[in-house]
Design a protein around this motif. Sequence first.
Motif, PDB file in Angstrom:
ATOM      1  N   TRP A  69       0.846  -1.198   0.000  1.00  0.00           N
ATOM      2  CA  TRP A  69       0.000   0.000   0.000  1.00  0.00           C
ATOM      3  C   TRP A  69       0.879   1.245   0.000  1.00  0.00           C
ATOM      4  O   TRP A  69       1.801   1.347   0.797  1.00  0.00           O
ATOM      5  CB  TRP A  69      -0.866   0.053   1.258  1.00  0.00           C
ATOM      6  CG  TRP A  69      -1.852  -1.052   1.378  1.00  0.00           C
ATOM      7  CD1 TRP A  69      -1.683  -2.235   2.034  1.00  0.00           C
ATOM      8  CD2 TRP A  69      -3.172  -1.089   0.841  1.00  0.00           C
ATOM      9  NE1 TRP A  69      -2.813  -3.000   1.940  1.00  0.00           N
ATOM     10  CE2 TRP A  69      -3.742  -2.323   1.213  1.00  0.00           C
ATOM     11  CE3 TRP A  69      -3.930  -0.200   0.082  1.00  0.00           C
ATOM     12  CZ2 TRP A  69      -5.035  -2.693   0.857  1.00  0.00           C
ATOM     13  CZ3 TRP A  69      -5.213  -0.564  -0.272  1.00  0.00           C
ATOM     14  CH2 TRP A  69      -5.758  -1.795   0.112  1.00  0.00           C
ATOM     15  N   ILE A  70       0.568   2.194  -0.867  1.00  0.00           N
ATOM     16  CA  ILE A  70       1.210   3.501  -0.822  1.00  0.00           C
ATOM     17  C   ILE A  70       0.406   4.325   0.169  1.00  0.00           C
ATOM     18  O   ILE A  70      -0.821   4.351   0.126  1.00  0.00           O
ATOM     19  CB  ILE A  70       1.227   4.164  -2.212  1.00  0.00           C
ATOM     20  CG1 ILE A  70       2.120   3.337  -3.135  1.00  0.00           C
ATOM     21  CG2 ILE A  70       1.716   5.602  -2.118  1.00  0.00           C
ATOM     22  CD1 ILE A  70       2.091   3.772  -4.576  1.00  0.00           C
ATOM     23  N   SER A  71       1.108   4.987   1.064  1.00  0.00           N
ATOM     24  CA  SER A  71       0.469   5.697   2.172  1.00  0.00           C
ATOM     25  C   SER A  71       0.747   7.192   2.079  1.00  0.00           C
ATOM     26  O   SER A  71       1.898   7.606   1.938  1.00  0.00           O
ATOM     27  CB  SER A  71       1.054   5.137   3.478  1.00  0.00           C
ATOM     28  OG  SER A  71       0.656   5.903   4.567  1.00  0.00           O
ATOM     29  N   LYS A  72      -0.303   7.977   2.154  1.00  0.00           N
ATOM     30  CA  LYS A  72      -0.184   9.448   2.146  1.00  0.00           C
ATOM     31  C   LYS A  72      -1.191  10.033   3.124  1.00  0.00           C
ATOM     32  O   LYS A  72      -2.318   9.563   3.209  1.00  0.00           O
ATOM     33  CB  LYS A  72      -0.514  10.033   0.769  1.00  0.00           C
ATOM     34  CG  LYS A  72       0.459   9.770  -0.310  1.00  0.00           C
ATOM     35  CD  LYS A  72      -0.007  10.513  -1.554  1.00  0.00           C
ATOM     36  CE  LYS A  72       0.798  10.140  -2.761  1.00  0.00           C
ATOM     37  NZ  LYS A  72       0.322  10.846  -3.949  1.00  0.00           N
ATOM     38  N   ALA A  73      -0.788  11.062   3.815  1.00  0.00           N
ATOM     39  CA  ALA A  73      -1.724  11.816   4.655  1.00  0.00           C
ATOM     40  C   ALA A  73      -2.348  12.889   3.774  1.00  0.00           C
ATOM     41  O   ALA A  73      -1.644  13.576   3.034  1.00  0.00           O
ATOM     42  CB  ALA A  73      -1.001  12.448   5.824  1.00  0.00           C
ATOM     43  N   SER A  74      -3.654  13.008   3.836  1.00  0.00           N
ATOM     44  CA  SER A  74      -4.337  14.049   3.072  1.00  0.00           C
ATOM     45  C   SER A  74      -3.973  15.400   3.665  1.00  0.00           C
ATOM     46  O   SER A  74      -3.929  15.570   4.882  1.00  0.00           O
ATOM     47  CB  SER A  74      -5.848  13.842   3.138  1.00  0.00           C
ATOM     48  OG  SER A  74      -6.521  14.934   2.564  1.00  0.00           O
ATOM     49  N   GLU A  75      -3.718  16.352   2.798  1.00  0.00           N
ATOM     50  CA  GLU A  75      -3.384  17.704   3.254  1.00  0.00           C
ATOM     51  C   GLU A  75      -4.643  18.510   3.566  1.00  0.00           C
ATOM     52  O   GLU A  75      -4.578  19.534   4.215  1.00  0.00           O
ATOM     53  CB  GLU A  75      -2.539  18.411   2.203  1.00  0.00           C
ATOM     54  CG  GLU A  75      -1.188  17.744   2.013  1.00  0.00           C
ATOM     55  CD  GLU A  75      -0.387  18.359   0.878  1.00  0.00           C
ATOM     56  OE1 GLU A  75      -0.788  19.414   0.358  1.00  0.00           O
ATOM     57  OE2 GLU A  75       0.643  17.774   0.532  1.00  0.00           O
ATOM     58  N   GLU A  76      -5.807  18.016   3.090  1.00  0.00           N
ATOM     59  CA  GLU A  76      -7.055  18.756   3.233  1.00  0.00           C
ATOM     60  C   GLU A  76      -7.791  18.467   4.532  1.00  0.00           C
ATOM     61  O   GLU A  76      -8.496  19.310   5.045  1.00  0.00           O
ATOM     62  CB  GLU A  76      -7.970  18.438   2.052  1.00  0.00           C
ATOM     63  CG  GLU A  76      -7.375  18.841   0.724  1.00  0.00           C
ATOM     64  CD  GLU A  76      -8.170  18.306  -0.440  1.00  0.00           C
ATOM     65  OE1 GLU A  76      -9.293  17.814  -0.237  1.00  0.00           O
ATOM     66  OE2 GLU A  76      -7.660  18.381  -1.564  1.00  0.00           O
ATOM     67  N   ASP A  77      -7.654  17.234   5.043  1.00  0.00           N
ATOM     68  CA  ASP A  77      -8.402  16.868   6.242  1.00  0.00           C
ATOM     69  C   ASP A  77      -7.651  15.784   7.003  1.00  0.00           C
ATOM     70  O   ASP A  77      -6.490  15.515   6.723  1.00  0.00           O
ATOM     71  CB  ASP A  77      -9.825  16.419   5.891  1.00  0.00           C
ATOM     72  CG  ASP A  77      -9.850  15.255   4.902  1.00  0.00           C
ATOM     73  OD1 ASP A  77      -8.824  14.573   4.727  1.00  0.00           O
ATOM     74  OD2 ASP A  77     -10.911  15.010   4.316  1.00  0.00           O
ATOM     75  N   ASP A  78      -8.312  15.172   7.961  1.00  0.00           N
ATOM     76  CA  ASP A  78      -7.704  14.157   8.819  1.00  0.00           C
ATOM     77  C   ASP A  78      -7.858  12.759   8.233  1.00  0.00           C
ATOM     78  O   ASP A  78      -8.337  11.847   8.893  1.00  0.00           O
ATOM     79  CB  ASP A  78      -8.343  14.220  10.217  1.00  0.00           C
ATOM     80  CG  ASP A  78      -7.993  15.502  10.934  1.00  0.00           C
ATOM     81  OD1 ASP A  78      -6.831  15.913  10.872  1.00  0.00           O
ATOM     82  OD2 ASP A  78      -8.904  16.090  11.543  1.00  0.00           O
ATOM     83  N   PHE A  83      -4.645   5.411   1.370  1.00  0.00           N
ATOM     84  CA  PHE A  83      -3.838   4.248   1.030  1.00  0.00           C
ATOM     85  C   PHE A  83      -4.277   3.765  -0.345  1.00  0.00           C
ATOM     86  O   PHE A  83      -5.478   3.649  -0.606  1.00  0.00           O
ATOM     87  CB  PHE A  83      -4.050   3.110   2.036  1.00  0.00           C
ATOM     88  CG  PHE A  83      -3.623   3.462   3.439  1.00  0.00           C
ATOM     89  CD1 PHE A  83      -2.302   3.356   3.818  1.00  0.00           C
ATOM     90  CD2 PHE A  83      -4.557   3.884   4.365  1.00  0.00           C
ATOM     91  CE1 PHE A  83      -1.911   3.668   5.114  1.00  0.00           C
ATOM     92  CE2 PHE A  83      -4.179   4.200   5.658  1.00  0.00           C
ATOM     93  CZ  PHE A  83      -2.849   4.093   6.042  1.00  0.00           C
ATOM     94  N   THR A  84      -3.320   3.496  -1.226  1.00  0.00           N
ATOM     95  CA  THR A  84      -3.626   2.972  -2.551  1.00  0.00           C
ATOM     96  C   THR A  84      -2.821   1.697  -2.739  1.00  0.00           C
ATOM     97  O   THR A  84      -1.604   1.692  -2.524  1.00  0.00           O
ATOM     98  CB  THR A  84      -3.273   3.991  -3.657  1.00  0.00           C
ATOM     99  OG1 THR A  84      -3.900   5.243  -3.344  1.00  0.00           O
ATOM    100  CG2 THR A  84      -3.748   3.522  -5.016  1.00  0.00           C
TER     101      THR A  84
END
Length: 172
Positions: free
Chosen positions: A111-120, A124-125
Amino acid sequence: MRSRRLRPSPRPSPRKARTIALAAIAAVVAGVSLAGCERTVVVEPAQDAQNPDCADIMLRMPDEIAGEKSRTTSSQGTKAWGDPNIAVVRCGVTPPGPTTDQCVSVSSVDWISKASEEDDTWVFTSYGRTPAVEVLVNRKTESGNNVLAAISPALTAVKPEAKCVGAQDLDS
């Protein structure tokens, strides 16, 4: 002339009885429909949501994650859990290419993991599988690890085409 005194009838008139009966039935039907009613989660479908492999993946998704039951969603190839949502899944997103973003492996699924910059939200893709699956996890209510641990087994229905690699995996 003798006046007659009208006594109240112990039974309501047929019209009044019918009105009372209809009101009672309406109250029961409304109560049952409200008790069984849940809000549908509106989820935009992914561009490849009609992929037959998405159907297989979605059928394998758990009914519950971290004690939260799945909910009805508005689109094919999607699923959500909790109210408010702890996680939302979309199958059929564009498979990601090579990236320097963080990659985690859970139950043999990358899984590629990123924190959204817009919300909490954690985004995961899935990596190395077609169709790809996107998972949005509410960081305030649930751990991404718990959600991925519950969802990853469903993705094993599709064989991996590639794996995440780190700097330690590259030849010097």
